[in-house]
Write an enzyme that holds these catalytic residues in place. Structure first.
Site, mmCIF file in Angstrom:
data_model
loop_
_atom_site.group_PDB
_atom_site.id
_atom_site.type_symbol
_atom_site.label_atom_id
_atom_site.label_comp_id
_atom_site.label_asym_id
_atom_site.label_seq_id
_atom_site.Cartn_x
_atom_site.Cartn_y
_atom_site.Cartn_z
ATOM 1 N N ASP A 91 0.727 -1.771 -0.013
ATOM 2 C CA ASP A 91 0.344 0.222 0.062
ATOM 3 C C ASP A 91 0.745 1.402 0.385
ATOM 4 O OD1 ASP A 91 0.994 0.644 2.941
ATOM 5 O OD2 ASP A 91 -0.954 -0.577 3.357
ATOM 6 N N HIS A 106 8.639 -5.509 -1.011
ATOM 7 C CA HIS A 106 7.505 -6.291 -1.476
ATOM 8 C C HIS A 106 6.723 -5.691 -3.031
ATOM 9 C CE1 HIS A 106 7.628 -8.955 1.909
ATOM 10 N NE2 HIS A 106 9.266 -9.331 1.231
HETATM 11 N N1 APR Z 1 -1.075 -2.109 15.596
HETATM 12 C C1 APR Z 1 0.179 -3.113 15.422
HETATM 13 N N2 APR Z 1 0.076 -4.713 14.986
HETATM 14 C C2 APR Z 1 -0.343 -5.076 14.562
HETATM 15 C C3 APR Z 1 -1.824 -4.831 14.655
HETATM 16 C C4 APR Z 1 -2.101 -3.388 14.928
HETATM 17 N N3 APR Z 1 -3.620 -3.043 14.924
HETATM 18 N N4 APR Z 1 -2.550 -5.591 13.787
HETATM 19 C C5 APR Z 1 -1.774 -6.771 13.585
HETATM 20 N N5 APR Z 1 -1.003 -6.390 13.941
HETATM 21 C C6 APR Z 1 0.824 -7.601 13.886
HETATM 22 C C7 APR Z 1 0.022 -8.780 13.854
HETATM 23 O O1 APR Z 1 0.157 -9.266 15.422
HETATM 24 C C8 APR Z 1 1.578 -9.300 13.086
HETATM 25 O O2 APR Z 1 2.822 -9.716 14.002
HETATM 26 O O3 APR Z 1 1.190 -7.319 12.756
HETATM 27 C C9 APR Z 1 1.537 -8.267 12.783
HETATM 28 C C10 APR Z 1 1.297 -8.406 10.619
HETATM 29 O O4 APR Z 1 2.017 -10.036 10.315
HETATM 30 P P1 APR Z 1 1.432 -10.508 8.407
HETATM 31 O O5 APR Z 1 0.343 -10.762 8.732
HETATM 32 O O6 APR Z 1 2.712 -11.896 9.047
HETATM 33 O O7 APR Z 1 2.204 -9.689 7.903
HETATM 34 P P2 APR Z 1 3.777 -9.282 7.548
HETATM 35 O O8 APR Z 1 4.815 -8.896 8.339
HETATM 36 O O9 APR Z 1 3.295 -7.648 6.825
HETATM 37 O O10 APR Z 1 3.778 -10.275 6.202
HETATM 38 C C11 APR Z 1 4.823 -10.317 5.972
HETATM 39 O O11 APR Z 1 4.185 -11.925 4.115
HETATM 40 O O12 APR Z 1 2.418 -12.621 2.839
HETATM 41 C C12 APR Z 1 3.292 -12.116 2.438
HETATM 42 O O13 APR Z 1 4.054 -10.455 1.088
HETATM 43 C C13 APR Z 1 3.633 -10.071 2.137
HETATM 44 O O14 APR Z 1 4.653 -8.063 3.267
HETATM 45 C C14 APR Z 1 4.145 -9.778 3.645
HETATM 46 C C15 APR Z 1 5.118 -10.712 3.873
#
Ligand code: APR
Length: 228
Positions: A91, A106
């Site tokens: 985003d 990414h």
């Molecule tokens: N505030 C802070 N942290 C949060 C919130 C919030 N409101 N809501 C969720 N989280 C945290 C979760 O606890 C978790 O640790 O955000 C994290 C989200 O983790 P993922 O869903 O695994 O996302 P991300 O780490 O960005 O994924 C990495 O995976 O699928 C691929 O390419 C995609 O860039 C992405 C990569």
């Protein structure tokens, strides 16, 4: 003396309070999808329409979302620090929140590229369609780094992390490599902060402060701590 170098690694959690779903939380995007059906080169070969539908939907969601206080708070830190954001997010909420130095590990949802030549990149605001081609005649695909693909930006990110005076992680589960490995390049003596609703596992490291809060409240705490 110049400003201190503040480097921030962000993930889906920073955009959660803007209404964009994370990937691995219980209401996460991958709950509804099999990653290998929508976010791999094989998926693109097998069913490109499904892949385009998935990313067209993501693009609409992002267009409708607004930066939250965490994105904006990080941008405001530019007054006192030399800030680089390294985001795993596709985003543009960091940019719209006012950050001027954002690296996308990414890819970006508002960009598409030739499936044959990764340097032929174009802006896309609406939907992508099969049959839309780049200047080289090749089908256009989302400019997203899929699973099993190399992450070219990582080579630029490593020296940035290595040169950080302060390092912050916001809203990432730290399970996807090579992004998750960036934290290992931070120098020992550098103050490190992790802000997450549910702090992810990391190997033990010195000078680490954990802020177990949603991103908006966590960034507020961070700003207070950095002012001390
Ligand atoms: N505030 C802070 N942290 C949060 C919130 C919030 N409101 N809501 C969720 N989280 C945290 C979760 O606890 C978790 O640790 O955000 C994290 C989200 O983790 P993922 O869903 O695994 O996302 P991300 O780490 O960005 O994924 C990495 O995976 O699928 C691929 O390419 C995609 O860039 C992405 C990569």
């Amino acid at each position: 003396m110049g400003k201190k170098k503040l480097v921030v690694l962000t993930g889906a959690g920073i955009s959660a309070e803007s209404g964009l779903r994370t990937f691995r939380d219980s209401d996460g995007l991958w709950e509804g999808y099999n990653v290998t059906d929508v976010a791999t080169p094989r998926a693109w070969r097998k069913d490109p329409q499904l892949v385009l539908d998935f990313y067209n939907e993501r693009r609409k969601n992002v267009a409708d979302a607004k930066p939250n206080a965490a994105h904006i708070g990080l941008a405001e830190l530019e007054k006192d620090f030399d800030v680089t954001i390294i985001t795993q997010n596709i985003d543009d909420l960091h940019e719209r929140g006012g950050s001027s130095n954002v690296m996308h590990l990414h890819g970006e949802i508002f960009k598409m590229r030739s499936e044959k030549n990764e340097s032929l990149i174009y802006e896309i605001r609406g939907d992508m369609k099969l049959g839309d081609v780049a200047e080289d005649g090749a089908q256009l695909r989302p400019n997203i780094v899929w699973f099993e693909e190399p992450v070219p930006m990582i080579e630029l990110a490593v020296p940035v992390v290595y040169s950080a005076d302060i390092f912050v992680v916001v809203g990432t589960s730290l399970v996807v490599y090579p992004a998750a490995g960036l934290i290992n390049y931070v120098e020992q003596e550098v103050p490190k902060f992790i802000i997450d609703k549910k702090i992810p596992y990391t190997s033990p490291m010195p000078n680490l402060t954990l802020i177990e809060k949603p991103a908006t409240a966590g960034v507020e705490d961070l700003k207070r701590l950095l002012r001390q």
